[in-house]
Scaffold this active site. Structure first.
Site, mmCIF file in Angstrom:
data_model
loop_
_atom_site.group_PDB
_atom_site.id
_atom_site.type_symbol
_atom_site.label_atom_id
_atom_site.label_comp_id
_atom_site.label_asym_id
_atom_site.label_seq_id
_atom_site.Cartn_x
_atom_site.Cartn_y
_atom_site.Cartn_z
ATOM 1 N N PRO A 194 -10.783 -7.638 -11.690
ATOM 2 C CA PRO A 194 -9.834 -7.017 -10.755
ATOM 3 C C PRO A 194 -8.424 -6.955 -11.337
ATOM 4 O O PRO A 194 -7.975 -7.891 -11.986
ATOM 5 C CB PRO A 194 -9.859 -7.967 -9.551
ATOM 6 C CG PRO A 194 -10.252 -9.296 -10.131
ATOM 7 C CD PRO A 194 -11.124 -9.015 -11.333
ATOM 8 N N GLY A 195 -7.740 -5.844 -11.124
ATOM 9 C CA GLY A 195 -6.334 -5.733 -11.516
ATOM 10 C C GLY A 195 -5.499 -5.472 -10.280
ATOM 11 O O GLY A 195 -4.785 -6.344 -9.772
ATOM 12 N N ARG A 196 -5.665 -4.253 -9.743
ATOM 13 C CA ARG A 196 -4.890 -3.809 -8.577
ATOM 14 C C ARG A 196 -4.974 -4.796 -7.402
ATOM 15 O O ARG A 196 -3.973 -5.085 -6.750
ATOM 16 C CB ARG A 196 -5.472 -2.467 -8.136
ATOM 17 C CG ARG A 196 -4.794 -1.782 -6.992
ATOM 18 C CD ARG A 196 -5.671 -0.624 -6.496
ATOM 19 N NE ARG A 196 -6.286 0.124 -7.561
ATOM 20 C CZ ARG A 196 -5.770 1.230 -8.098
ATOM 21 N NH1 ARG A 196 -4.665 1.729 -7.619
ATOM 22 N NH2 ARG A 196 -6.387 1.848 -9.088
ATOM 23 N N ARG B 181 2.055 7.630 -10.299
ATOM 24 C CA ARG B 181 0.748 7.749 -9.610
ATOM 25 C C ARG B 181 0.699 8.907 -8.603
ATOM 26 O O ARG B 181 -0.321 9.596 -8.528
ATOM 27 C CB ARG B 181 0.354 6.419 -8.949
ATOM 28 C CG ARG B 181 0.044 5.321 -9.975
ATOM 29 C CD ARG B 181 -0.590 4.099 -9.337
ATOM 30 N NE ARG B 181 -1.912 4.358 -8.824
ATOM 31 C CZ ARG B 181 -2.218 4.492 -7.551
ATOM 32 N NH1 ARG B 181 -1.280 4.381 -6.620
ATOM 33 N NH2 ARG B 181 -3.444 4.741 -7.185
ATOM 34 N N CYS C 8 13.566 16.171 -13.639
ATOM 35 C CA CYS C 8 13.574 17.639 -13.647
ATOM 36 C C CYS C 8 12.171 18.182 -13.451
ATOM 37 O O CYS C 8 11.639 18.880 -14.327
ATOM 38 C CB CYS C 8 14.155 18.129 -14.966
ATOM 39 S SG CYS C 8 15.783 17.496 -15.234
ATOM 40 N N TYR D 191 -0.215 -0.413 -11.977
ATOM 41 C CA TYR D 191 -0.197 0.937 -12.539
ATOM 42 C C TYR D 191 1.081 1.710 -12.205
ATOM 43 O O TYR D 191 1.054 2.930 -12.088
ATOM 44 C CB TYR D 191 -1.441 1.724 -12.102
ATOM 45 C CG TYR D 191 -2.721 0.984 -12.402
ATOM 46 C CD1 TYR D 191 -3.156 0.817 -13.714
ATOM 47 C CD2 TYR D 191 -3.471 0.410 -11.382
ATOM 48 C CE1 TYR D 191 -4.310 0.106 -14.000
ATOM 49 C CE2 TYR D 191 -4.636 -0.304 -11.669
ATOM 50 C CZ TYR D 191 -5.037 -0.441 -12.971
ATOM 51 O OH TYR D 191 -6.177 -1.155 -13.260
HETATM 52 C C1 LIG Z 1 -12.924 -1.522 -17.591
HETATM 53 C C2 LIG Z 1 -11.975 -1.770 -16.481
HETATM 54 N N1 LIG Z 1 -11.974 -2.968 -15.874
HETATM 55 C C3 LIG Z 1 -11.119 -3.243 -14.867
HETATM 56 C C4 LIG Z 1 -10.218 -2.305 -14.422
HETATM 57 C C5 LIG Z 1 -9.288 -2.668 -13.306
HETATM 58 O O1 LIG Z 1 -9.419 -1.853 -12.214
HETATM 59 P P1 LIG Z 1 -8.605 -2.196 -10.872
HETATM 60 O O2 LIG Z 1 -7.190 -2.427 -11.246
HETATM 61 O O3 LIG Z 1 -8.796 -0.989 -10.027
HETATM 62 O O4 LIG Z 1 -9.232 -3.426 -10.302
HETATM 63 C C6 LIG Z 1 -10.177 -1.038 -15.016
HETATM 64 C C7 LIG Z 1 -9.240 -0.018 -14.552
HETATM 65 O O5 LIG Z 1 -9.164 1.086 -14.961
HETATM 66 C C8 LIG Z 1 -11.085 -0.756 -16.084
HETATM 67 O O6 LIG Z 1 -11.082 0.418 -16.695
#
Ligand SMILES: Cc1ncc(COP(=O)(O)O)c(C=O)c1O
Length: 494
Positions: free
Chosen positions: A334-336, A390, A421, A451
């Site tokens: 997970p990132g987001r 985004r 611009c 992001y």
């Molecule tokens: C391979 C992979 N893992 C994890 C992530 C993280 O995704 P998210 O930030 O939506 O959880 C991404 C995002 O593009 C990804 O490409």
């Protein structure tokens, strides 16, 4: 005939998208959009851990990314706890790799490590941040569909826990490089299971028409009868320089429902079991990627991590039982879901402009009737697509709130735009803001942790904003904002 009705306080504008409601209270904070610790103080000003936005502007300027360190740590722990609880009896828990592409700097790597998570990187530059932060290599993964030899060497230098291999050609290169170094590379294979998910929906197809990963469908272009995924498994077992840990997939982003994850897990487990039998191997790991959604507007209602984790665990448990295999160790990326809601962007309002937009009398475009015009106000801020691309890239929706004060003025449909611009330079496409918003006011846009800074640019030679981390009542820069000198530094002047 065209008429110009006056706006009624509290009435929805026909120019607004259907999902956007007029807030009952324009000053109220919709809790799911904000980091813990963000409140309005008694004077009506937005504050985080007691530090007001005007104080943040005074110290650090605007635009500014304002991140809650406690909130980041809490979300990282909550995610990790939810998945570890759900998978404890299946495979002893999960390994959570924070997806550094969403937002990365050395401070964040340290928080990730201190909270017991691992780190997912996707380039040599991200590996450089990981190395500078001092996270042990075995806790780091390297992704990428076009890794350079230099990046592969760097992964081996740092003794990374896994290189996620994206293609047959890359597998061969990793094997050769590792072999030449007299080392063994720990490898996961990224597969495309034919499941693509976005928010509430997912689609399942035989093929994935995209650049990432090894196809599980059909014949590989290399060897008739085998899919690219199977061919990679077969090849990996034969390379002395490769230790094949297992399989990986990532099905998309901003996903709210667990069904797509569940289907992908089932497909990968079927394949994993078949490969174990056919090639007499054990694949001890399965990574189900990231993509867990967050709230950007009041209509976004992501499921709690525990609910998704339980749903995924139920599928892994029953599929492994059906296949008669022991469950592989599960990992996720997970990132987001960890960093997205920890942060708001603080902007100062500059120019304001109201336009009148023609719309059919019915309010429904395309239907006959007299035309009516309604006002839309453009609120320009001191950043834009360079700090948050985004909306331009993905039509992403955001929210915004008047942060430096409260207001009793009527709601007015507004579009928050940047200073670039480009007429498409939109920060928040549609939002109701108080009618009296004026130059010098501060606006806060929540949900900008993931992001935004990571995708920021210097378009129009704007300096990238700094990132401030707030913890227990004190604020510090974790990434300083760029200066004009930074902007000119690389211009060789010849
Ligand atoms: C391979 C992979 N893992 C994890 C992530 C993280 O995704 P998210 O930030 O939506 O959880 C991404 C995002 O593009 C990804 O490409």
């Amino acid at each position: 005939m065209t008429t110009n009705p006056s706006t009624t306080a509290g009435a929805a504008s026909p120019l607004a998208p259907e999902w956007l409601q007029v807030p009952a209270d324009l000053n109220a904070l919709h809790e799911p959009l904000w980091a813990g610790g963000v409140t309005r103080n008694d004077a009506g000003e937005l504050a985080i851990d007691g530090i007001t936005v005007s104080e943040l502007q005074r110290q650090f300027g605007t635009p500014l990314f304002v991140m809650s360190e406690n909130d980041f740590r809490a979300r990282a722990r909550a995610f990790s706890d939810a998945f570890n609880d759900a998978f404890a009896d299946i495979c002893g828990g999960v390994d959570v790799y924070y997806a550094g592409k969403s937002f990365l700097c050395t401070a964040v790597v340290r928080w990730v490590e201190e909270e017991g998570l691992r780190l997912d990187t996707a380039s040599g530059g991200e590996l450089a941040v990981a190395a500078r932060a001092g996270i042990p290599g075995p806790d780091v993964a390297l992704h990428g569909n076009n890794k350079s030899d230099g990046e592969i060497h760097r992964a081996l230098d740092l003794k990374l826990g896994r290189i996620v291999v994206d293609s047959l050609a890359e597998l061969e290169r990793v094997a050769k490089i590792a072999d030449a170094r007299g080392e063994t590379a720990k490898v996961m294979l990224r597969l495309t299971p034919g499941v693509h998910a976005h928010t509430h929906e997912f689609i399942a197809t035989a093929h994935e028409d995209q650049k990432f990963g090894l196809s599980m469908a059909g014949d590989s272009t290399e060897q008739a009868g085998l899919s690219a995924a199977e061919e990679a498994v077969a090849a990996a077992t034969g390379y002395p320089g490769i230790e094949l840990l297992g399989l990986h997939c990532h099905i998309g982003s901003q996903i709210f429902e667990p069904d797509g994850f569940a289907l992908a897990a089932e497909k990968l487990l079927d394949f994993l079991a078949a490969m174990q039998t056919k090639y007499s191997i054990v694949l001890p790991e399965l990574d189900l990627g990231g993509g867990y959604g967050i709230a950007y507007t009041p209509v976004d209602t992501p499921r709690p991590a525990a609910e998704i984790a339980q749903a995924m665990a139920a599928v892994v448990r029953s599929k492994c039982a059906e296949l008669g295999i022991s469950a592989p160790r599960i990992s996720i990326e997970p990132g987001r879901a960890i960093v997205g809601s920890t942060t708001f962007t603080l902007y100062e309002v500059g120019t304001l402009k109201t336009v009148r937009v023609d719309t059919p009398a019915t309010g429904k475009p395309g239907e006959p009737g007299d035309s009516v015009t309604y006002p839309r106000r453009y609120v320009s801020v001191d950043g834009g697509m360079s700090d948050n691309p985004r909306p331009v890239l993905y039509d992403a929706d955001y929210s915004a709130i008047l942060a430096s004060r409260t207001s009793d003025a009527a709601p007015q449909l507004s579009r928050v735009v940047g200073k670039h611009c480009e007429s498409g330079d939109i920060v928040v496409r549609d939002v109701y803001l108080p009618e009296d918003v004026a130059a010098g006011d501060l606006l806060a846009v929540p949900g900008t942790g993931a992001y935004c800074w990571a995708l920021s640019s210097n378009y129009n030679y704007l300096a990238r904003p700094g990132v401030v981390a707030v913890r227990d009542g004190s604020a510090r820069l974790i990434v300083r904002g760029e200066t004009e000198e930074d902007l000119l530094n690389r211009d060789m002047g010849v």
